[in-house]
Motif scaffolding. Structure first.
Motif, PDB file in Angstrom:
ATOM      1  N   UNK A 236       4.862   1.836   5.131  1.00  0.00           N
ATOM      2  CA  UNK A 236       5.711   2.882   5.904  1.00  0.00           C
ATOM      3  C   UNK A 236       6.877   2.757   5.373  1.00  0.00           C
ATOM      4  N   UNK A 237       7.337   4.070   4.764  1.00  0.00           N
ATOM      5  CA  UNK A 237       9.059   4.302   4.391  1.00  0.00           C
ATOM      6  C   UNK A 237       9.439   5.448   4.636  1.00  0.00           C
ATOM      7  N   UNK A 238      10.658   5.703   4.502  1.00  0.00           N
ATOM      8  CA  UNK A 238      11.406   6.880   4.589  1.00  0.00           C
ATOM      9  C   UNK A 238      11.519   7.546   3.218  1.00  0.00           C
ATOM     10  N   UNK A 239      11.167   8.668   3.115  1.00  0.00           N
ATOM     11  CA  UNK A 239      11.336   9.119   1.845  1.00  0.00           C
ATOM     12  C   UNK A 239      12.725   9.665   1.136  1.00  0.00           C
TER      13      UNK A 239
ATOM     14  N   UNK B  27       3.460   7.251   4.548  1.00  0.00           N
ATOM     15  CA  UNK B  27       2.639   6.182   4.226  1.00  0.00           C
ATOM     16  C   UNK B  27       1.986   6.017   3.033  1.00  0.00           C
ATOM     17  N   UNK B  28       2.252   4.967   2.388  1.00  0.00           N
ATOM     18  CA  UNK B  28       1.962   4.724   1.002  1.00  0.00           C
ATOM     19  C   UNK B  28       1.561   3.466   0.551  1.00  0.00           C
ATOM     20  N   UNK B  29       0.816   3.360  -0.701  1.00  0.00           N
ATOM     21  CA  UNK B  29       0.175   2.225  -1.264  1.00  0.00           C
ATOM     22  C   UNK B  29       1.312   1.474  -1.795  1.00  0.00           C
ATOM     23  N   UNK B  30       2.486   1.798  -2.260  1.00  0.00           N
ATOM     24  CA  UNK B  30       3.219   1.034  -3.144  1.00  0.00           C
ATOM     25  C   UNK B  30       4.602   1.514  -2.905  1.00  0.00           C
ATOM     26  N   UNK B  31       5.829   0.821  -3.186  1.00  0.00           N
ATOM     27  CA  UNK B  31       7.109   1.066  -3.013  1.00  0.00           C
ATOM     28  C   UNK B  31       7.849   1.079  -4.386  1.00  0.00           C
ATOM     29  N   UNK B  32       9.095   1.779  -4.250  1.00  0.00           N
ATOM     30  CA  UNK B  32       9.861   1.658  -5.441  1.00  0.00           C
ATOM     31  C   UNK B  32      11.320   1.200  -5.143  1.00  0.00           C
TER      32      UNK B  32
ATOM     33  N   UNK C 124      -4.487   2.869   9.694  1.00  0.00           N
ATOM     34  CA  UNK C 124      -4.378   3.141  11.343  1.00  0.00           C
ATOM     35  C   UNK C 124      -3.201   2.762  11.710  1.00  0.00           C
ATOM     36  N   UNK C 125      -3.020   1.299  11.467  1.00  0.00           N
ATOM     37  CA  UNK C 125      -1.748   0.292  12.270  1.00  0.00           C
ATOM     38  C   UNK C 125      -0.566   1.044  11.432  1.00  0.00           C
ATOM     39  N   UNK C 126      -0.546   1.571  10.282  1.00  0.00           N
ATOM     40  CA  UNK C 126       0.608   2.136   9.744  1.00  0.00           C
ATOM     41  C   UNK C 126       1.104   3.508  10.522  1.00  0.00           C
ATOM     42  N   UNK C 127      -0.125   4.340  10.707  1.00  0.00           N
ATOM     43  CA  UNK C 127       0.192   5.613  11.550  1.00  0.00           C
ATOM     44  C   UNK C 127       0.691   5.104  12.919  1.00  0.00           C
ATOM     45  N   UNK C 128       0.293   4.062  13.680  1.00  0.00           N
ATOM     46  CA  UNK C 128       0.595   3.676  14.827  1.00  0.00           C
ATOM     47  C   UNK C 128       2.120   3.502  14.910  1.00  0.00           C
ATOM     48  N   UNK C 129       2.764   2.552  13.731  1.00  0.00           N
ATOM     49  CA  UNK C 129       4.055   2.302  13.641  1.00  0.00           C
ATOM     50  C   UNK C 129       4.877   3.537  13.460  1.00  0.00           C
ATOM     51  N   UNK C 130       4.458   4.433  12.589  1.00  0.00           N
ATOM     52  CA  UNK C 130       5.172   5.599  12.564  1.00  0.00           C
ATOM     53  C   UNK C 130       5.164   6.507  13.892  1.00  0.00           C
TER      54      UNK C 130
END
Length: 563
Positions: A308-311, A320-325, A339-345
């Motif tokens: 879960x990231x801020x764009x 919600x993404x698969x990788x980060x930069x 689903x757990x990432x959506x709950x955190x968001x």
């Protein structure tokens, strides 16, 4: 990796080292509840050598029925001056202390002993029990014997004593039957107490014939890989004793159907001896990620996680993404499911009025607001009423939750939880609590893991039960090497050798780039465990004072997490 390994003993107990007490009882009848013991006979053996015998008549406190006197030859006059049941059973328990009990049709004899203990306030020690009749039914076929009675088996195995319904004679005959059965099973590789106890006809001959696959394996901690005839990995596992664990797959103690299918396909087992338990866990994880064995149900895709990231845009939002930069503002994770990432968001939205629309917004081209703005759940930068600088304050609040002080956000969600509970809206409160849990757990994980991942090197040590020190070298969240300093040795030369031989790890460009996120989590748990000592660090190991770790510890019991 540099490995300095102390060997461990087998987990299984060799049969030659087991003390057996073979027992037989004579009684006034067949029911432990209504009948008494008239005679106890027992023989203690180890490694085929007799260590002692015990024989005593027992006064059952009741007349012996005539047909029992005819069967056993034990009369009322023979037991009149004998010890009472409590004294006789106590003497037997002392004689058999620490031994494995063996009996022919053990349910009968053990049932009487347990009943006597219960009736006379004696503690039943709960020893391991072997039943020779049950074992014989699995080992000796009806083509060899007409039945599995003690007398029949005694003749079949050439027992020196003929059973005659006298306790000591029957116990001596059972000893010879036991040794005959153990000899039979030794030919198929059953040579430990654990294997003997779990032996069953459910294990096919095909499976038993494959026991040789484990014969040359080391009795040491590490990883084992079952492979098929093409050399492809079928299953990867870890154990503190590779050989003992692998042998279990060929006995009845392994009852998982899919594991039986796996073993039938296997043609070899490849061992990988590891210096530490952490190294074994990490190697298992890497091998599963590399080979994706079909019989490993869990962690087959440890690289497939969610974040879960801020764009990074004018009006940032959650994604919600698969990788980060390296340019991502802030993030939480990893999450095992979307689903757990959506709950955190959703939990972060409960605390901070970030925009939830997916459109890329422009500060110069306003659009109409959505329903969330009317509900006060969104700052609504889309309307143009919120300047970029003002929305940046909201974004900074979200960043603080993810990477710094999460206390204000947790407090805000707690207020909503309290209001929902006061209004008896318990299902909504439970859903909100679970969303908060997903957020807190993920932010705690990422906050704790970030300094470990950024540190160019961490050397740590932990004392082990077998003595000495387990040593690990971690570089950018990846296990670069491990070693073991044996008892009495100066660990610092081992530390120097470990550091010199450890893997070179490139700095990360984002989470998961230097090591699998699950590997970094394994490393972190090892480093945080009680008794681990930090030897040296190149970098900083810090955690925010108001970070999510405290909230994680508080919520863990309510949500059933391992803290």
């Amino acid at each position: 990796m540099e490995i300095v390994q102390d060997r461990l003993g087998d987990l299984g107990t060799p049969l030659a080292e087991v003390t057996f007490v073979v027992v037989d009882l004579e009684t006034t009848g067949g029911s432990p509840r209504d009948c008494g013991i008239t005679e106890i006979g027992a023989v203690k053996v180890r490694g085929g050598v007799e260590l002692g015998e015990l024989q005593t008549f027992v006064n059952p406190g009741e007349p012996i029925p005539a047909f029992i006197q005819s069967l056993t030859g034990i009369t009322d006059s023979m037991v009149r001056d004998a010890p009472r049941t409590a004294e006789a059973v106590a003497s037997f328990l002392e004689f058999a202390k620490g031994a494995v009990l063996v009996a022919h049709n053990a349910g009968f004899d053990i049932g009487f002993l347990k009943a006597a203990c219960a009736a006379h306030d004696l503690r039943w020690p709960g020893p391991a029990v072997l039943d020779t009749v049950r074992l014989a039914r699995q080992v000796v076929s009806r083509d060899e014997v007409a039945n599995h009675k003690l007398g029949t088996l005694a003749r079949h195995f050439g027992a020196a004593t003929t059973p005659d319904h006298r306790a000591l004679h029957d116990a001596r005959a059972t000893v010879d039957v036991l040794h005959g059965l153990i000899g039979r099973l030794g030919s198929v590789g059953v040579d430990t107490l654990e294997e003997l106890s779990s032996y069953s006809s459910r294990v096919s001959d095909e499976l038993r014939r494959k026991r040789h696959l484990a014969d040359g394996l080391p009795s040491a901690p590490g990883v084992y890989v079952f492979k098929d005839e093409r050399g492809e990995a079928l299953y990867v596992g870890t154990s503190v004793d590779i050989r003992a664990r692998a042998r279990n797959y060929f006995t009845a103690s392994e009852q998982r159907r899919r594991m039986g299918e796996m073993v039938r396909l296997a043609t070899e087992i490849t061992p990988i001896v590891c210096a530490t338990t952490l190294e074994a866990q990490v190697r298992e994880l890497r091998l599963i990620a590399q080979h994706q064995p079909r019989y490993n149900r869990r962690s087959r895709h440890p690289d497939k996680v969610w974040w879960l990231k801020l764009t990074d845009e004018v009006f940032p939002r959650l994604s919600i993404v698969r990788s980060l930069g390296p340019d991502d503002l802030a993030y939480a994770g990893p999450f095992g499911t979307r689903r757990s990432a959506e709950d955190a968001a959703a939990a972060l939205y409960d605390a901070v009025p970030l925009r939830q629309c997916l459109t890329r917004l422009s500060p110069t081209r306003p659009t109409s607001a959505c329903a969330l703005a009317d509900m006060g759940r969104c700052a609504a930068p889309c309307t143009g009423a919120v300047a970029v600088e003002d929305y940046a304050v909201t974004v900074a609040d979200a960043v603080r939750v993810l990477v710094g002080d999460s206390r204000p956000a947790v407090a805000a969600v707690r207020e909503r939880l309290h209001a929902l509970s006061e209004g008896e809206r318990y299902e909504e409160a439970a859903a909100l609590r679970d969303r908060l849990g997903s957020l807190v757990r993920a932010t705690s994980r990422s906050q704790r893991a970030t300094p470990v991942r950024e540190a160019s090197e961490i050397i740590a040590a932990r004392r082990t039960p077998r003595g000495g020190w387990d040593l690990v070298c971690v570089r950018h969240g990846r296990l670069a090497g491990s070693s073991h300093s044996p008892v009495g040795a100066d660990p610092m030369p081992y530390v120097a050798a470990l550091r010199a031989c450890a893997e070179v790890v490139a700095p990360p460009t984002g989470p998961g780039t230097s090591a699998l996120p699950e590997e970094t989590e394994l490393v972190l748990r090892w480093l945080e465990a009680e008794g681990t000592r930090l030897v040296d660090i190149e970098g900083e190991w810090t955690c925010p004072v108001g970070g999510a770790a405290a909230a994680h510890q508080e919520l863990a019991p309510a949500l059933g997490w391992a803290s």
